[in-house]
Design a protein around this motif. Structure first.
Motif, PDB file in Angstrom:
ATOM      1  N   VAL A  66       0.872  -1.168   0.000  1.00 20.89           N
ATOM      2  CA  VAL A  66       0.000   0.000   0.000  1.00 20.89           C
ATOM      3  C   VAL A  66       0.913   1.223   0.000  1.00 20.89           C
ATOM      4  N   ASP A  67       0.604   2.167  -0.876  1.00 17.01           N
ATOM      5  CA  ASP A  67       1.472   3.334  -1.065  1.00 17.01           C
ATOM      6  C   ASP A  67       1.617   4.189   0.188  1.00 17.01           C
ATOM      7  N   PHE A  68       0.500   4.502   0.847  1.00 15.68           N
ATOM      8  CA  PHE A  68       0.531   5.402   2.001  1.00 15.68           C
ATOM      9  C   PHE A  68      -0.416   4.915   3.084  1.00 15.68           C
ATOM     10  N   VAL A  69       0.103   4.852   4.290  1.00 15.82           N
ATOM     11  CA  VAL A  69      -0.722   4.605   5.467  1.00 15.82           C
ATOM     12  C   VAL A  69      -0.541   5.824   6.368  1.00 15.82           C
ATOM     13  N   GLU A 100     -10.156  -1.678  11.074  1.00 20.54           N
ATOM     14  CA  GLU A 100     -10.546  -0.365  11.591  1.00 20.54           C
ATOM     15  C   GLU A 100     -10.077   0.788  10.696  1.00 20.54           C
ATOM     16  N   ALA A 101      -9.214   0.509   9.738  1.00 12.24           N
ATOM     17  CA  ALA A 101      -8.682   1.547   8.854  1.00 12.24           C
ATOM     18  C   ALA A 101      -9.664   1.858   7.727  1.00 12.24           C
ATOM     19  N   ASP A 102      -9.720   3.135   7.343  1.00 16.61           N
ATOM     20  CA  ASP A 102     -10.422   3.541   6.125  1.00 16.61           C
ATOM     21  C   ASP A 102      -9.450   3.367   4.971  1.00 16.61           C
ATOM     22  N   ALA A 103      -9.960   2.991   3.813  1.00 17.95           N
ATOM     23  CA  ALA A 103      -9.087   2.770   2.666  1.00 17.95           C
ATOM     24  C   ALA A 103      -9.656   3.450   1.438  1.00 17.95           C
ATOM     25  N   ALA A 104      -8.760   3.945   0.594  1.00 18.05           N
ATOM     26  CA  ALA A 104      -9.191   4.596  -0.645  1.00 18.05           C
ATOM     27  C   ALA A 104      -8.164   4.372  -1.743  1.00 18.05           C
ATOM     28  N   MET A 105      -8.693   4.161  -2.943  1.00 14.02           N
ATOM     29  CA  MET A 105      -7.894   4.095  -4.160  1.00 14.02           C
ATOM     30  C   MET A 105      -8.071   5.445  -4.847  1.00 14.02           C
ATOM     31  N   LEU A 106      -6.979   6.133  -5.090  1.00 13.46           N
ATOM     32  CA  LEU A 106      -7.020   7.429  -5.767  1.00 13.46           C
ATOM     33  C   LEU A 106      -6.571   7.216  -7.211  1.00 13.46           C
ATOM     34  N   ARG A 140     -17.641   3.065  -4.594  1.00 11.90           N
ATOM     35  CA  ARG A 140     -17.180   2.231  -3.487  1.00 11.90           C
ATOM     36  C   ARG A 140     -17.242   0.777  -3.931  1.00 11.90           C
ATOM     37  N   MET A 141     -16.091   0.092  -3.850  1.00 15.38           N
ATOM     38  CA  MET A 141     -16.004  -1.325  -4.209  1.00 15.38           C
ATOM     39  C   MET A 141     -15.355  -2.078  -3.050  1.00 15.38           C
ATOM     40  N   HIS A 142     -15.975  -3.166  -2.638  1.00 14.47           N
ATOM     41  CA  HIS A 142     -15.424  -4.003  -1.565  1.00 14.47           C
ATOM     42  C   HIS A 142     -15.155  -3.193  -0.294  1.00 14.47           C
ATOM     43  N   GLY A 143     -15.974  -2.157  -0.044  1.00 13.60           N
ATOM     44  CA  GLY A 143     -15.797  -1.332   1.148  1.00 13.60           C
ATOM     45  C   GLY A 143     -14.678  -0.317   1.044  1.00 13.60           C
ATOM     46  N   ILE A 144     -14.144  -0.125  -0.154  1.00 12.49           N
ATOM     47  CA  ILE A 144     -13.024   0.793  -0.381  1.00 12.49           C
ATOM     48  C   ILE A 144     -13.491   1.904  -1.309  1.00 12.49           C
ATOM     49  N   TRP A 145     -13.220   3.138  -0.919  1.00 18.18           N
ATOM     50  CA  TRP A 145     -13.552   4.267  -1.787  1.00 18.18           C
ATOM     51  C   TRP A 145     -12.592   4.321  -2.957  1.00 18.18           C
ATOM     52  N   CYS A 146     -13.104   4.562  -4.142  1.00 13.24           N
ATOM     53  CA  CYS A 146     -12.319   4.796  -5.356  1.00 13.24           C
ATOM     54  C   CYS A 146     -12.642   6.225  -5.758  1.00 13.24           C
ATOM     55  N   LEU A 147     -11.645   7.096  -5.652  1.00  8.83           N
ATOM     56  CA  LEU A 147     -11.880   8.532  -5.778  1.00  8.83           C
ATOM     57  C   LEU A 147     -10.931   9.173  -6.778  1.00  8.83           C
ATOM     58  N   PRO A 148     -11.429  10.178  -7.494  1.00 10.70           N
ATOM     59  CA  PRO A 148     -10.517  10.958  -8.338  1.00 10.70           C
ATOM     60  C   PRO A 148      -9.497  11.681  -7.459  1.00 10.70           C
ATOM     61  N   VAL A 149      -8.246  11.546  -7.793  1.00 16.03           N
ATOM     62  CA  VAL A 149      -7.196  12.186  -6.997  1.00 16.03           C
ATOM     63  C   VAL A 149      -7.394  13.701  -6.961  1.00 16.03           C
ATOM     64  N   GLU A 150      -7.886  14.263  -8.049  1.00 13.06           N
ATOM     65  CA  GLU A 150      -8.138  15.707  -8.102  1.00 13.06           C
ATOM     66  C   GLU A 150      -9.139  16.122  -7.023  1.00 13.06           C
ATOM     67  N   ASP A 151     -10.219  15.370  -6.870  1.00  6.73           N
ATOM     68  CA  ASP A 151     -11.211  15.669  -5.829  1.00  6.73           C
ATOM     69  C   ASP A 151     -10.607  15.516  -4.439  1.00  6.73           C
ATOM     70  N   PHE A 152      -9.833  14.455  -4.248  1.00  4.94           N
ATOM     71  CA  PHE A 152      -9.208  14.209  -2.947  1.00  4.94           C
ATOM     72  C   PHE A 152      -8.303  15.371  -2.554  1.00  4.94           C
ATOM     73  N   PHE A 159      -6.685   6.787  10.742  1.00  2.00           N
ATOM     74  CA  PHE A 159      -6.030   5.555  10.294  1.00  2.00           C
ATOM     75  C   PHE A 159      -6.557   5.291   8.889  1.00  2.00           C
ATOM     76  N   HIS A 160      -5.750   5.646   7.888  1.00  2.00           N
ATOM     77  CA  HIS A 160      -6.153   5.559   6.488  1.00  2.00           C
ATOM     78  C   HIS A 160      -5.073   4.840   5.680  1.00  2.00           C
ATOM     79  N   ALA A 161      -5.522   4.121   4.670  1.00  2.00           N
ATOM     80  CA  ALA A 161      -4.613   3.490   3.708  1.00  2.00           C
ATOM     81  C   ALA A 161      -4.984   4.002   2.324  1.00  2.00           C
ATOM     82  N   PHE A 162      -3.974   4.414   1.556  1.00  2.00           N
ATOM     83  CA  PHE A 162      -4.202   4.965   0.221  1.00  2.00           C
ATOM     84  C   PHE A 162      -3.317   4.261  -0.802  1.00  2.00           C
ATOM     85  N   GLU A 163      -3.935   3.910  -1.891  1.00  2.00           N
ATOM     86  CA  GLU A 163      -3.217   3.398  -3.053  1.00  2.00           C
ATOM     87  C   GLU A 163      -3.464   4.421  -4.158  1.00  2.00           C
TER      88      GLU A 163
END
Length: 109
Positions: free
Chosen positions: A29-32, A67-73, A81-93, A39-43
């Motif tokens: 995972v790129d960033f925790v 317990e961690a929130d996770a997002a794919m940027l 949202r797929m498999h409980g993971i947010w998939c978000l435009p990096v620009e919006d993030f 407590f977030h994990a980001f790819e």
């Protein structure tokens, strides 16, 4: 992305730390971002579309740390949202990053 997360952590009071996560099996995972209030994990993917297979590492991370929130940027425009993971435009993030506020609290709003 690393610099933006570092700035967010510093301007939020400096209590959060940023890590990289990798298993012996090669999942990474790129960033925790971890701290008393987060407590977030980001790819981060340089792609316009997200596929279920792209979420493998985040799903592995969440199986160890539910317990961690996770997002794919990604570079696309779609927010889902797929498999409980947010998939978000990096620009919006990046636009929604505000020091002192949760990194993903704007998504549920």
């Amino acid at each position: 992305m690393a610099q933006h997360l570092r700035a967010w952590a510093a301007y939020s009071g400096g209590d959060a730390s940023i890590f990289y996560w990798r298993t012996r099996g090669g999942s990474e995972v790129d960033f925790v971002v971890y701290g008393p209030n987060c407590f977030h994990a980001f790819e981060v993917k340089n792609a316009r579309a997200v596929h279920s297979a792209d979420l493998r590492a985040l799903r592995t991370f969440r199986s160890d740390y539910p317990e961690a929130d996770a997002a794919m940027l990604h570079r696309g425009r779609e927010r889902m949202r797929m498999h409980g993971i947010w998939c978000l435009p990096v620009e919006d993030f990046l636009r929604e990053m505000v020091p002192g506020q949760g990194l993903l609290e704007w998504v549920d709003a």
